[in-house]
Design a protein around this motif. Structure first.
Motif, mmCIF file in Angstrom:
data_model
loop_
_atom_site.group_PDB
_atom_site.id
_atom_site.type_symbol
_atom_site.label_atom_id
_atom_site.label_comp_id
_atom_site.label_asym_id
_atom_site.label_seq_id
_atom_site.Cartn_x
_atom_site.Cartn_y
_atom_site.Cartn_z
ATOM 1 N N HIS A 23 0.827 -1.219 0.000
ATOM 2 C CA HIS A 23 0.000 0.000 0.000
ATOM 3 C C HIS A 23 0.856 1.262 0.000
ATOM 4 N N HIS A 24 2.128 1.076 0.313
ATOM 5 C CA HIS A 24 3.080 2.197 0.255
ATOM 6 C C HIS A 24 4.465 1.569 0.253
ATOM 7 N N GLY A 25 5.491 2.359 0.080
ATOM 8 C CA GLY A 25 6.834 1.789 0.065
ATOM 9 C C GLY A 25 7.280 1.466 1.489
ATOM 10 N N PHE A 26 7.897 0.324 1.714
ATOM 11 C CA PHE A 26 8.415 -0.009 3.051
ATOM 12 C C PHE A 26 9.447 -1.127 2.982
ATOM 13 N N ASP A 27 10.232 -1.225 4.069
ATOM 14 C CA ASP A 27 11.208 -2.307 4.224
ATOM 15 C C ASP A 27 10.743 -3.223 5.343
ATOM 16 N N GLY A 28 11.174 -4.443 5.285
ATOM 17 C CA GLY A 28 10.816 -5.353 6.367
ATOM 18 C C GLY A 28 11.481 -6.696 6.176
ATOM 19 N N HIS A 29 10.916 -7.714 6.826
ATOM 20 C CA HIS A 29 11.447 -9.068 6.690
ATOM 21 C C HIS A 29 10.296 -10.009 6.372
ATOM 22 N N PHE A 30 10.595 -10.965 5.511
ATOM 23 C CA PHE A 30 9.618 -12.004 5.209
ATOM 24 C C PHE A 30 9.697 -13.076 6.297
ATOM 25 N N MET A 31 8.554 -13.552 6.747
ATOM 26 C CA MET A 31 8.540 -14.605 7.781
ATOM 27 C C MET A 31 7.586 -15.719 7.394
ATOM 28 N N MET A 32 7.962 -16.914 7.796
ATOM 29 C CA MET A 32 7.100 -18.049 7.495
ATOM 30 C C MET A 32 7.084 -19.012 8.686
ATOM 31 N N GLU A 33 5.941 -19.609 8.932
ATOM 32 C CA GLU A 33 5.826 -20.616 9.997
ATOM 33 C C GLU A 33 5.196 -21.877 9.411
ATOM 34 N N MET A 34 5.541 -23.000 10.016
ATOM 35 C CA MET A 34 4.826 -24.235 9.674
ATOM 36 C C MET A 34 4.360 -24.887 10.962
ATOM 37 N N PHE A 35 3.123 -25.324 10.952
ATOM 38 C CA PHE A 35 2.551 -25.997 12.119
ATOM 39 C C PHE A 35 2.100 -27.399 11.739
ATOM 40 N N SER A 36 2.269 -28.319 12.679
ATOM 41 C CA SER A 36 1.769 -29.675 12.444
ATOM 42 C C SER A 36 0.254 -29.659 12.619
ATOM 43 N N THR A 37 -0.407 -30.735 12.242
ATOM 44 C CA THR A 37 -1.868 -30.759 12.391
ATOM 45 C C THR A 37 -2.279 -30.723 13.853
ATOM 46 N N GLU A 38 -1.367 -31.139 14.761
ATOM 47 C CA GLU A 38 -1.711 -31.049 16.192
ATOM 48 C C GLU A 38 -1.477 -29.634 16.706
ATOM 49 N N GLY A 39 -1.084 -28.738 15.825
ATOM 50 C CA GLY A 39 -0.909 -27.353 16.252
ATOM 51 C C GLY A 39 0.449 -27.061 16.859
ATOM 52 N N LYS A 40 1.414 -27.963 16.688
ATOM 53 C CA LYS A 40 2.756 -27.705 17.237
ATOM 54 C C LYS A 40 3.579 -26.931 16.212
#
Ligand SMILES: Nc1ncnc2c1ncn2[C@@H]1O[C@H](COP(=O)(O)OP(=O)(O)OP(=O)(O)O)[C@@H](O)[C@H]1O
Ligand SMILES: [Mg+2]
Length: 384
Positions: free
Chosen positions: A287-304
């Motif tokens: 929506h405007h210019g910005f800097d940041g970091h890309f983040m990713m998570e993975m969860f098991s089906t049990e929510g861990k």
């Protein structure tokens, strides 16, 4: 499934008197007519918890979580509405609620036991296991006003889990203990779940809620805005936080800096063999210019939580408009299973969430080997 906690149309209003804001003269002329304002801490709250369920409550500061738990535990009376409890209930409320500060740890154990309806004889029998679990043998005859918040927590938790309640209600209390004791508490909560007891848990930690709860309720300004499977509720919570986050003056919009529109793979599929490469295309509009970091998570089906990338890595920079982030995981060493993917952007400090999507994709991994655990860890062995 029978409901053991039923909350119907509960409202709680606090009246705050501003007596002191009146001048002395005003107070003499109009005694007792101070101004006041009302805080509506809970609005038409409805939900129920069944036997053997573990339900989480999430919401930002001041959303009414503690007020709701206090009403459920009977410490506060709702302004209107009804709360029905079937079975015995032990509550670990906010620090400060529960114990008598002038009394020793020992006396408080007896006092809280008797408030839970236990006879002195029963408490005599449970006393040693309570003290043992709390690891406060040396301090049990000290007045609790001299306890640190961690010690207070230990005793409160030990009482609650040792008095054999049908329902355990916990308010954010695991946050103040040290890590070892927190782990011990979580193990004990796990044991409670196995025994088929009911647990209602408030926590700011989405990970903890995800790890322990089947279902979560989201409170916002005293209202229930979501009640469903934990992953769905956390998504609603995060989206609400994003939508309403305070916006810095100089930046048009920090929260909601970008909208993540789609997450796809070059093959169009989200199933891979263990050890294979995974590529993701993340399409977004800045929506405007910005800097940041890309983040990713993975969860098991049990929510861990299986993995979360470092929020200070994977720098990204955007000009206003549409962009595609290409994410490459050269080797995914996961074993058989389905993994939920959450991803987004955080600010340069690694804390502020600028864009986030929960459960954007479910990755299916097939593992044909005989190893076990979450990872098929690549290892090399040599004999000399
Ligand atoms: N005893 C009280 N008197 C007046 N207002 C109160 C009282 N207790 C709570 N409130 C108000 O009710 C609202 C809900 O507070 P509550 O403590 O339930 O929030 P919470 O969700 O537990 O927040 P946190 O995440 O900070 O623990 C807040 O606006 C708070 O200021
Ligand atoms: Mg609270």
């Amino acid at each position: 499934m029978t409901a053991v906690i039923e909350v119907s149309e509960v409202n709680k209003r606090f009246r705050i008197h501003h007596e002191r804001s009146k001048s002395l003269k005003e107070r003499i002329i109009h005694p007792g007519q101070g101004s006041y304002s009302d805080v509506q801490a809970l609005r038409d709250v409805n939900f129920s918890v069944g036997t053997q369920e573990t339900v989480g409550i999430i919401g930002r500061n001041g959303s009414g979580k503690s007020t709701l738990l206090k009403c459920i535990c009977g410490v506060l009376k709702p302004t209107s509405g009804q709360i029905l409890i079937r079975g015995t209930l032990a509550g670990l409320l906010e620090l400060g609620a529960g114990f008598q500060h002038e009394l020793s740890g020992r006396d408080n154990v007896y006092l809280s036991g008797s408030m839970l309806g236990l006879s002195t004889k029963t408490i005599d029998r449970l006393f040693d296991s309570i003290v043992e679990f709390s690891e406060l043998e040396k301090f049990i005859d000290t007045e609790v006003k001299f306890y640190s918040s961690g010690m207070y927590l230990r005793l409160a938790f030990s009482v609650a889990v040792n008095v054999d309640p049908d329902i355990l209600v916990i308010d954010e209390i695991l946050a103040v203990g040290d890590e070892r004791f927190a782990t011990k508490c979580i193990d004990r909560i796990g044991q409670f779940q196995k025994e088929g007891r009911t647990i209602l848990l408030v926590s700011h930690s989405a990970d903890m809620i995800r790890g322990l709860c089947h279902r979560a309720v989201v409170l916002d300004q005293g209202q229930v805005i979501a009640d469903g499977p934990t992953g769905d509720s956390i998504r609603v919570f995060r989206e609400r936080m994003l939508a309403d986050a305070p916006k810095p003056i100089e930046e048009a919009a920090s929260a909601g800096s970008a909208t993540i529109e789609a997450v796809t793979t070059p093959s169009g599929r989200f199933n891979i063999l263990s050890g294979q490469r995974l590529q993701l295309n993340v399409d977004l509009v800045a929506h405007h210019g910005f800097d940041g970091h890309f983040m990713m998570e993975m969860f098991s089906t049990e929510g861990k939580l299986v993995t979360r990338t470092d929020p200070m890595m994977n720098s990204v920079s955007f000009s206003p408009g549409p962009h595609r982030i290409t994410v490459d995981l050269p080797e995914v060493p996961l074993t058989d299973g389905d993994y939920d993917i959450n991803l987004g952007l955080v600010g340069p400090d690694g804390y502020e969430v600028l864009a986030w999507r929960e459960q954007v994709a479910k990755l299916q991994v097939t593992y044909n080997g005989r190893g076990a655990g979450w990872m098929a860890m690549p290892i090399e062995v040599s004999v000399n």
